[in-house]
Design an enzyme around this catalytic site. Sequence first.
Site, mmCIF file in Angstrom:
data_model
loop_
_atom_site.group_PDB
_atom_site.id
_atom_site.type_symbol
_atom_site.label_atom_id
_atom_site.label_comp_id
_atom_site.label_asym_id
_atom_site.label_seq_id
_atom_site.Cartn_x
_atom_site.Cartn_y
_atom_site.Cartn_z
ATOM 1 N N ASP A 137 0.855 -1.180 0.000
ATOM 2 C CA ASP A 137 0.000 0.000 0.000
ATOM 3 C C ASP A 137 0.898 1.240 0.000
ATOM 4 O OD1 ASP A 137 -3.158 0.189 1.717
ATOM 5 O OD2 ASP A 137 -2.230 1.689 0.407
ATOM 6 N N HIS A 183 -10.365 -2.508 4.993
ATOM 7 C CA HIS A 183 -10.117 -2.039 6.368
ATOM 8 C C HIS A 183 -10.890 -0.768 6.685
ATOM 9 C CE1 HIS A 183 -7.573 0.122 3.662
ATOM 10 N NE2 HIS A 183 -7.398 1.045 4.590
ATOM 11 N N ASP A 184 -11.604 -0.226 5.666
ATOM 12 C CA ASP A 184 -12.392 0.994 5.892
ATOM 13 C C ASP A 184 -13.882 0.713 5.944
ATOM 14 O OD1 ASP A 184 -10.326 2.859 3.553
ATOM 15 O OD2 ASP A 184 -10.104 2.612 5.722
ATOM 16 N N GLU A 225 -6.948 3.213 -5.519
ATOM 17 C CA GLU A 225 -8.154 3.424 -4.717
ATOM 18 C C GLU A 225 -8.728 4.770 -5.124
ATOM 19 O OE1 GLU A 225 -8.033 5.049 -0.922
ATOM 20 O OE2 GLU A 225 -9.764 3.960 -0.184
ATOM 21 N N ASP A 270 -3.161 4.585 -2.566
ATOM 22 C CA ASP A 270 -4.172 5.158 -1.675
ATOM 23 C C ASP A 270 -4.703 6.493 -2.216
ATOM 24 O OD1 ASP A 270 -5.365 5.088 1.100
ATOM 25 O OD2 ASP A 270 -4.325 7.018 1.207
HETATM 26 O O1 TEU Z 1 -9.288 5.692 2.316
HETATM 27 C C1 TEU Z 1 -9.861 6.722 1.560
HETATM 28 C C2 TEU Z 1 -11.087 7.225 2.298
HETATM 29 O O2 TEU Z 1 -11.128 7.264 3.464
HETATM 30 C C3 TEU Z 1 -12.276 7.581 1.546
HETATM 31 O O3 TEU Z 1 -11.910 8.336 0.430
HETATM 32 C C4 TEU Z 1 -13.008 6.289 1.236
HETATM 33 O O4 TEU Z 1 -13.379 6.273 -0.103
HETATM 34 C C5 TEU Z 1 -14.226 6.272 2.135
HETATM 35 O O5 TEU Z 1 -13.773 6.178 3.482
HETATM 36 C C6 TEU Z 1 -15.131 5.088 1.786
HETATM 37 O O6 TEU Z 1 -16.263 5.173 2.629
HETATM 38 C C7 TEU Z 1 -7.877 5.616 2.252
HETATM 39 C C8 TEU Z 1 -7.440 4.521 3.214
HETATM 40 O O7 TEU Z 1 -8.011 3.280 2.789
HETATM 41 C C9 TEU Z 1 -7.906 4.903 4.598
HETATM 42 O O8 TEU Z 1 -7.651 3.857 5.536
HETATM 43 C C10 TEU Z 1 -7.174 6.167 5.003
HETATM 44 O O9 TEU Z 1 -7.666 6.605 6.255
HETATM 45 C C11 TEU Z 1 -7.416 7.272 3.964
HETATM 46 O O10 TEU Z 1 -7.272 6.849 2.615
HETATM 47 C C12 TEU Z 1 -6.378 8.375 4.161
HETATM 48 O O11 TEU Z 1 -5.121 7.874 3.796
#
Ligand code: TEU
Length: 553
Positions: free
Chosen positions: A98, A324-325, A250, A199
Amino acid sequence: MTKKNWREASIYQIYPKSFNDANGDGIGDIQGIREKIPYLKELGIDMVWLTPMQPSPQKDNGYDVSDYCAINPVYGTIEEFKVLLEELHAEGIDMMLDMVLNHTSTEHHWFQEAKKSKDNPYHDYYIWREGEPETLPNNWQSKFGGSSWAYNDATSEFYLHLFDVTQADLDWRNPKVREEIKAVLKFWADLGVDGFRLDVINLISKDDTFPDDYVGDGRRFYTDGEHVHAYLNEINTEVFTPYGILTVGEMSSTSMEACIQYTQPENKELDMTFNFHHLKVDYKDGDKWQLKDMDFSQLKTLLSDWQTGMQAGGGWNALFWCNHDQPRIVSRYGNDSVEYREKSAKMLALAMHGLQGTPYIYQGEEIGATNPKWRSIDEFMDVESTNMFEIMIKEGRTEAEAFETVCQRSRDNSRTPIPWSSADNAGFTTGKPWLKIAENYTTINVTEALERKDSVFYFYQHLIALRKAEKTLVNGLFKRQDQDDAAVFAYDRVDGKEVLRVAANFTDETVTFEWSEDIRLAETLLTNYEGEATTYQTKVQLRPYESIIWKGE
Ligand code: TEU
Ligand code: CA
């Protein structure tokens, strides 16, 4: 896995902090991953995606990087990392890292220098706007709540942070930043890493007039921005292509047109993209923090449109329900009751893995892990969740309403440690786990799943193998067949004369589904029920959460 067969690969996402702790400090680590390579091999996956393990103050669990070319000692050493890579390769498993390139931690050396003065050589690595402390440069909102600007007294300027205040956005307009990024990527590629997950990579090109947003939170002025394709082509030309690196972007709040452009091979940008539209059909008015029931019709339309649209455009989807989100999908779009948890977990797996794209399995998804039961807001560790709890209270919601919303939406739902067994701490650690362990670990754990041939684990194992056995799963064109049925998602995958048919009942009722054209269901390739479903000519009776893939004619 060499890059040539990545379109039939399945990729497993590991969140190291919660995967397996080998040294008893309550935090997952590299040694812990090494111990589980046989498990990954048994599942049959081709590549693992590891979320960030570089040095970080951990305000956002590693997505706030303070040194791009090192390993956070809490996870281990660079030498242990190299051994992990070697051992994965020895088992035919590739590694995807990542890379968080839109922003750094404010503890990164670059930012520590940049904030000192306007003529510091690192100052222009970040995005600054002059002004007085009480007058924000514009009304853009951070994705973690509040303004996306923070004031720096030393230079009487604001810096931009689309995420937490400790995550300062890099200025990709600066060629020195792009050179630094390429050097970072080459550092890991030189070690033999096979892929990168990038990311929020579609946020790196901002509208440099930084206008106020009178209709939204500002995202339309930095999402899929003007120069993003040029920046991606530049790092593809100098790093991804020369090293043969597999890439997935992403894409936060993106569009299909953009994702087609990102992933058309001739554009030399990325191999595939994650988009999140299908994971927002339970957001009221598009707001993650306003609850509503999942809109099944909208879900199927989005999944279908992204299949036909990306196929027509020559793009390529990353397929996923969990990461993880996101909350655990079986608790969100499935049914995590004792009676239906496994059936619905398998149904969701087949509904997704039957589509065209590269499937991603998030740790725990393969055993039907659920959201835990939360008792108090104090149990949450995620910065987004704790920020939003405070904001919801300030906006007038009761503590109970705000707590219930966080329980359903928090990213911590998917970050609880993996339950390896029913032993103390679910076999994850001999210490105190950094985040609570789901209380159902005594019945939902890896050991139990491996001992039972009808577990969710073996269903995923079969799905992964099926993708390799059935070329139509890889190449077949998507054709929707469910005529927006209230309970069933049904579609075909067609490659010349080869047809695969999928039907998935998303409800706890027994329903009858009828195809609208003259079809034959030849051979059942995989089902989540014992025994054949009841079919009659162009009809099939589907039991609660029953899902089936057939060879068709
Ligand atoms: O996530 C991106 C993010 O938080 C949002 O744009 C995402 O599309 C949304 O939460 C979906 O509901 C990435 C990482 O995966 C996340 O863990 C980080 O916190 C974030 O970027 C910042 O680096
Ligand atoms: Ca540890």
